[in-house]
Design a protein around this motif. Sequence first.
Motif, PDB file in Angstrom:
ATOM      1  N   PRO A   1       0.775  -1.221  -0.125  1.00  0.00           N
ATOM      2  CA  PRO A   1       0.198   0.077  -0.050  1.00  0.00           C
ATOM      3  C   PRO A   1       1.045   1.170   0.183  1.00  0.00           C
ATOM      4  N   PRO A   2       0.576   1.958  -0.853  1.00  0.00           N
ATOM      5  CA  PRO A   2       1.450   3.444  -0.999  1.00  0.00           C
ATOM      6  C   PRO A   2       1.539   4.227   0.442  1.00  0.00           C
ATOM      7  N   ALA A   3       0.333   4.421   1.069  1.00  0.00           N
ATOM      8  CA  ALA A   3       0.401   5.113   2.413  1.00  0.00           C
ATOM      9  C   ALA A   3       1.411   4.556   3.387  1.00  0.00           C
ATOM     10  N   ALA A   4       1.247   3.191   3.269  1.00  0.00           N
ATOM     11  CA  ALA A   4       2.078   2.294   4.326  1.00  0.00           C
ATOM     12  C   ALA A   4       3.645   2.482   3.928  1.00  0.00           C
ATOM     13  N   LYS A   5       3.783   2.389   2.651  1.00  0.00           N
ATOM     14  CA  LYS A   5       5.215   2.604   2.234  1.00  0.00           C
ATOM     15  C   LYS A   5       5.784   3.945   2.846  1.00  0.00           C
ATOM     16  N   GLU A   6       5.211   4.903   2.826  1.00  0.00           N
ATOM     17  CA  GLU A   6       5.529   5.994   3.367  1.00  0.00           C
ATOM     18  C   GLU A   6       5.778   5.993   4.752  1.00  0.00           C
ATOM     19  N   ALA A   7       4.921   5.341   5.548  1.00  0.00           N
ATOM     20  CA  ALA A   7       4.854   5.222   6.950  1.00  0.00           C
ATOM     21  C   ALA A   7       6.333   4.390   7.384  1.00  0.00           C
ATOM     22  N   PHE A   8       6.564   3.490   6.405  1.00  0.00           N
ATOM     23  CA  PHE A   8       7.762   2.569   6.376  1.00  0.00           C
ATOM     24  C   PHE A   8       9.125   3.771   6.171  1.00  0.00           C
ATOM     25  N   ARG A   9       9.261   4.331   5.178  1.00  0.00           N
ATOM     26  CA  ARG A   9       9.978   5.261   5.147  1.00  0.00           C
ATOM     27  C   ARG A   9      10.241   6.201   6.499  1.00  0.00           C
ATOM     28  N   LYS A  10       9.236   6.631   6.985  1.00  0.00           N
ATOM     29  CA  LYS A  10       9.260   7.557   7.996  1.00  0.00           C
ATOM     30  C   LYS A  10       9.987   6.925   9.122  1.00  0.00           C
ATOM     31  N   ALA A  11       9.563   5.422   9.447  1.00  0.00           N
ATOM     32  CA  ALA A  11      10.098   4.927  10.585  1.00  0.00           C
ATOM     33  C   ALA A  11      11.418   4.499  10.591  1.00  0.00           C
ATOM     34  N   VAL A  12      12.101   4.201   9.181  1.00  0.00           N
ATOM     35  CA  VAL A  12      13.501   4.103   8.913  1.00  0.00           C
ATOM     36  C   VAL A  12      14.192   5.465   9.206  1.00  0.00           C
ATOM     37  N   GLY A  13      13.617   6.741   8.778  1.00  0.00           N
ATOM     38  CA  GLY A  13      14.595   7.762   9.132  1.00  0.00           C
ATOM     39  C   GLY A  13      14.468   8.125  10.598  1.00  0.00           C
ATOM     40  N   ILE A  14      13.589   7.900  11.359  1.00  0.00           N
ATOM     41  CA  ILE A  14      13.392   8.124  12.653  1.00  0.00           C
ATOM     42  C   ILE A  14      14.446   7.327  13.761  1.00  0.00           C
ATOM     43  N   ALA A  15      14.465   5.747  13.038  1.00  0.00           N
ATOM     44  CA  ALA A  15      15.288   4.827  13.701  1.00  0.00           C
ATOM     45  C   ALA A  15      16.598   5.344  13.474  1.00  0.00           C
ATOM     46  N   HIS A  16      17.215   5.389  12.174  1.00  0.00           N
ATOM     47  CA  HIS A  16      18.577   5.752  11.933  1.00  0.00           C
ATOM     48  C   HIS A  16      18.860   7.039  12.565  1.00  0.00           C
ATOM     49  N   GLY A  17      17.892   8.038  12.663  1.00  0.00           N
ATOM     50  CA  GLY A  17      18.240   9.212  13.143  1.00  0.00           C
ATOM     51  C   GLY A  17      18.690   8.995  14.865  1.00  0.00           C
ATOM     52  N   ALA A  18      18.131   8.086  15.448  1.00  0.00           N
ATOM     53  CA  ALA A  18      18.173   7.878  16.723  1.00  0.00           C
ATOM     54  C   ALA A  18      19.389   6.940  17.071  1.00  0.00           C
ATOM     55  N   GLY A  19      19.947   6.613  16.012  1.00  0.00           N
ATOM     56  CA  GLY A  19      21.102   5.492  16.289  1.00  0.00           C
ATOM     57  C   GLY A  19      20.764   4.361  16.653  1.00  0.00           C
ATOM     58  N   ASN A  20      19.569   3.716  15.987  1.00  0.00           N
ATOM     59  CA  ASN A  20      19.136   2.430  16.076  1.00  0.00           C
ATOM     60  C   ASN A  20      18.904   1.563  14.836  1.00  0.00           C
ATOM     61  N   ARG A  21      19.059   0.344  14.913  1.00  0.00           N
ATOM     62  CA  ARG A  21      18.749  -0.554  13.716  1.00  0.00           C
ATOM     63  C   ARG A  21      17.636  -0.627  13.031  1.00  0.00           C
TER      64      ARG A  21
END
Length: 334
Positions: A164-184
Motif C-alpha cells: 500500500p502506498p501510504a504504508a510505504k511512506e510510513a515505512f520510510r518515516k520509521a526508517v528515518g526516525i530509527a536511524h536518526g536515533a542511532g538504532n537498527r
Amino acid sequence: MPQPGLDILALGNAIVDVLSHTDERFLVDHALHKGTMALIDEARAESLYAAMGPAVIVSGGSAANTAVGAAALGARTGFVGKVRDDELGRLFSHDLNATGVAFATAPATSGPATARCFVLVTPDGERTMNTYLGACQDLNPSDIDEATVAAARIVYLEGYLWDPPAAKEAFRKAVGIAHGAGNRVALSLSDPFCVDRYRAEFRELVRDGSVDILFANIHELKSLYETADEDTALAALRQERLLGVVTRSSDGALVVSREGTEEVAAFPVDKVVDTTGAGDLFAAGFLAGLSRGLDARSCARLGGLAAAEVIGHLGARPQANLAELAVREGVLPG
C-alpha cells in the motif's frame, strides 16, 4: 501513545488469519499457486471463505507474529499496524495485547474491513495464502509515533508492507526516525512474489543504507538477485553492507556478512503440521537474541528453535513456552 524502551518495534499488516486444512485438488480447482501469497479483493475473499472447509480464526500478520514470538522469549516488543474498528479488528487488538505486545495504533472508523488472510494447509504442511488487505492499506505516516520509534533498539519491517502506498511512506518515516536515533532497522523480504513486484525498490533499500539486517528465505534471495543459483545469490548478498540472515527450511540458516558466512543447522521437528509463520518466528528468535546481546550464531539457533516449535502445530504463533523451551534445549542460559 509512546511506548518507551522497546527492544523491538515491528511494523506490518494487521491481519486475522483464517486457517483450514485442504488438499491439492482444492488448490488446482481454485487456481491457487501452492506455497505462495497472493493479494485478493473482497469478492475473492468471500468466495474462498465460502468454499473452504472448517476454519480456525486467529490473529496473524507477519510482523505481528514476529513481535509475539520475540515477546515470548522475553523481549519488550511493540507493533504498529492498522485494523478497522470491527469485530475482527477488536479480536486482533485483544489477542496482541494479551501476549504482552504493546499495540496502540488507532483503528480506522470507516473504510474497508479488517484484513484477512486465508491460509490453506495441505497434508505436507505447506501453506498457500490469499490475503485481503482491507484496513491494512490505511496505515499512514501519521500512525508512526516518533518517540516510540526513536526509543526502539530495533525497528522490524515486513516486505508485505511495501504494497500500500501510504504504508510505504510510513515505512520510510520509521526508517528515518530509527536511524536518526542511532538504532537498527531490519527488513524481511516476506515472499518471492513480493520481491518480484518491488525488486528494484528493495535493492535500493538494501544498498542505500536503509536496512541494517535483512531476513530472507533462499527463494526470496534468489528472486532479489534474479538468479536461479543459490551460490550466486549468496555471493551478491555478501557484497552488501549489512547482516544477512537466510533461512533454507530443513537445511537450516546462513548468517551472511562481508566477514564471512556461518551455517547453522535446523532444529529437528517430529512432524511438520503447518509451515505458516516459520519465517516470522525465526526472525522473532533471532531478534530476541540480538536484544539479549547474543552473537549471530546463537541468535540463529534461537530463531531455528522458535521456527521448529511453530511448524509443529496449526497457526503462526507459539503454543509452547518458548523461553522455557530455549532453556531446556540449551539455547538460552537457565
